[in-house]
Design an enzyme around this catalytic site. Structure first.
Site, PDB file in Angstrom:
ATOM      1  NE  ARG A 157       7.501  -2.740   6.058  1.00  0.00           N
ATOM      2  CZ  ARG A 157       6.195  -2.505   6.221  1.00  0.00           C
ATOM      3  NH1 ARG A 157       5.453  -2.148   5.190  1.00  0.00           N
ATOM      4  NH2 ARG A 157       5.647  -2.636   7.392  1.00  0.00           N
ATOM      5  NE  ARG A 196       6.974  -0.340  10.360  1.00  0.00           N
ATOM      6  CZ  ARG A 196       5.759  -0.265   9.817  1.00  0.00           C
ATOM      7  NH1 ARG A 196       5.597   0.290   8.617  1.00  0.00           N
ATOM      8  NH2 ARG A 196       4.722  -0.753  10.440  1.00  0.00           N
ATOM      9  NE  ARG A 243       2.523  -4.467  11.554  1.00  0.00           N
ATOM     10  CZ  ARG A 243       3.464  -4.383  10.626  1.00  0.00           C
ATOM     11  NH1 ARG A 243       4.611  -5.023  10.764  1.00  0.00           N
ATOM     12  NH2 ARG A 243       3.273  -3.649   9.566  1.00  0.00           N
ATOM     13  NE  ARG A 277      -3.584  -0.926  10.421  1.00  0.00           N
ATOM     14  CZ  ARG A 277      -2.533  -0.372   9.826  1.00  0.00           C
ATOM     15  NH1 ARG A 277      -2.637   0.812   9.281  1.00  0.00           N
ATOM     16  NH2 ARG A 277      -1.396  -1.005   9.777  1.00  0.00           N
ATOM     17  CE  LYS A 328      -2.135  -0.892   3.899  1.00  0.00           C
ATOM     18  NZ  LYS A 328      -1.514  -2.171   4.289  1.00  0.00           N
TER      19      LYS A 328
HETATM   20  P1  AMP Z   1       1.553   0.750   9.359  1.00  0.00           P
HETATM   21  O1  AMP Z   1       2.767   1.570   9.098  1.00  0.00           O
HETATM   22  O2  AMP Z   1       0.363   1.145   8.530  1.00  0.00           O
HETATM   23  O3  AMP Z   1       1.822  -0.732   9.298  1.00  0.00           O
HETATM   24  O4  AMP Z   1       1.120   1.064  10.875  1.00  0.00           O
HETATM   25  C1  AMP Z   1       1.987   0.783  11.956  1.00  0.00           C
HETATM   26  C2  AMP Z   1       1.213   0.770  13.263  1.00  0.00           C
HETATM   27  O5  AMP Z   1       0.603   2.048  13.496  1.00  0.00           O
HETATM   28  C3  AMP Z   1       0.043  -0.202  13.322  1.00  0.00           C
HETATM   29  O6  AMP Z   1       0.453  -1.514  13.643  1.00  0.00           O
HETATM   30  C4  AMP Z   1      -0.810   0.420  14.415  1.00  0.00           C
HETATM   31  O7  AMP Z   1      -0.269   0.188  15.692  1.00  0.00           O
HETATM   32  C5  AMP Z   1      -0.664   1.898  14.105  1.00  0.00           C
HETATM   33  N1  AMP Z   1      -1.707   2.351  13.141  1.00  0.00           N
HETATM   34  C6  AMP Z   1      -1.517   2.789  11.866  1.00  0.00           C
HETATM   35  N2  AMP Z   1      -2.685   3.103  11.281  1.00  0.00           N
HETATM   36  C7  AMP Z   1      -3.650   2.866  12.201  1.00  0.00           C
HETATM   37  C8  AMP Z   1      -5.073   2.984  12.202  1.00  0.00           C
HETATM   38  N3  AMP Z   1      -5.753   3.416  11.119  1.00  0.00           N
HETATM   39  N4  AMP Z   1      -5.738   2.652  13.340  1.00  0.00           N
HETATM   40  C9  AMP Z   1      -5.083   2.225  14.429  1.00  0.00           C
HETATM   41  N5  AMP Z   1      -3.756   2.068  14.497  1.00  0.00           N
HETATM   42  C10 AMP Z   1      -3.026   2.376  13.387  1.00  0.00           C
END
Ligand code: AMP
Length: 219
Positions: A130, A163, A174, A91, A16
């Site tokens: 990644r 990360r 996740r 989400r 994404k």
């Molecule tokens: P990502 O970089 O999109 O994988 O997001 C990393 C982390 O940020 C996720 O595992 C959540 O802990 C938090 N996070 C990101 N977007 C959201 C969202 N829309 N709602 C809740 N937590 C989020």
């Protein structure tokens, strides 16, 4: 002209971020990634960042209220006025409903949802390979999309790192969280008639072309 809102939907590791970044570059629209906003806040040590960090570390979602407020504030920024590719938000169903309501109040709506489909077994491998830029957040993959110079970002020269939540244990959590909390959005948007499905198991360039075609068809 009204801003256009596109949602990038799909499991962690579907691509994404990589795709939204490129779509943003091509279209002049903004790329808004909720995860990037949380990581920036955490790095800056703000109150929001402090709250978000404890959830992110465990691979859990940050509470809806905090997340929704952060995104709505971001959508009001000047660079979002042409349109936005939302990456990582919504989400949960509550987030999707909150977004619909907030846009409806302004006489707007989500243009389309770009759902990037990738088989679960591919995701763990992708996420553990990644690497992310500490400075600009760009993503690489040491197997499929390596940087030109090892450990350095092609775009800004920043240092690449893995990360913490891309470690195997957190990745599994996740993916579970995605299945239970985020996957129901596929049906939600399908029912709304705005879901566009894209095969995410092609080359980065082919996925990009498929996305561009899908967007063009929305007019
Ligand atoms: P990502 O970089 O999109 O994988 O997001 C990393 C982390 O940020 C996720 O595992 C959540 O802990 C938090 N996070 C990101 N977007 C959201 C969202 N829309 N709602 C809740 N937590 C989020």
């Amino acid at each position: 002209m009204e801003p256009k809102y596109y949602i990038m939907l799909g499991p962690p590791g579907a691509g994404k971020g990589t795709q939204a970044e490129e779509l943003g570059r091509r279209s002049g629209m903004a790329h808004v990634a909720s995860g990037d906003l949380f990581r920036e806040a955490a790095a800056q040590g703000t109150e929001l960042g402090r709250q978000a960090r404890s959830y992110m570390e465990r691979g859990l979602l940050v509470p809806d209220e905090v997340t929704i407020a952060m995104i709505m504030e971001r959508l009001d920024q000047p660079d979002c006025q042409r349109g936005v590719f939302l990456d990582g938000f919504p989400r949960t169903l509550a987030q999707a409903e909150a977004l619909d309501q907030a846009l409806a109040q302004r006489g707007q709506s989500v243009e389309a949802v770009l759902y990037i489909r990738v088989a679960p077994e591919v995701l763990v491998a992708r996420l553990s390979a990644r690497r992310t830029c500490r400075d600009c957040g760009a993503n690489y993959n040491v197997l499929y999309n390596p940087p030109r110079q090892e450990g350095r970002c092609d775009l800004c020269g920043g240092q690449l790192y893995q990360r913490e939540d891309d470690q195997p244990e957190t990745v599994r959590r996740r993916l579970e969280v995605y299945d239970t909390q985020t996957a129901p959005l596929i049906e939600y948007y399908r029912r709304a008639g705005i879901l566009l499905e894209i095969d995410g198991q092609q080359s980065i360039e082919d996925v990009q072309q498929a996305l561009l075609r899908a967007i063009q068809n929305t007019g």
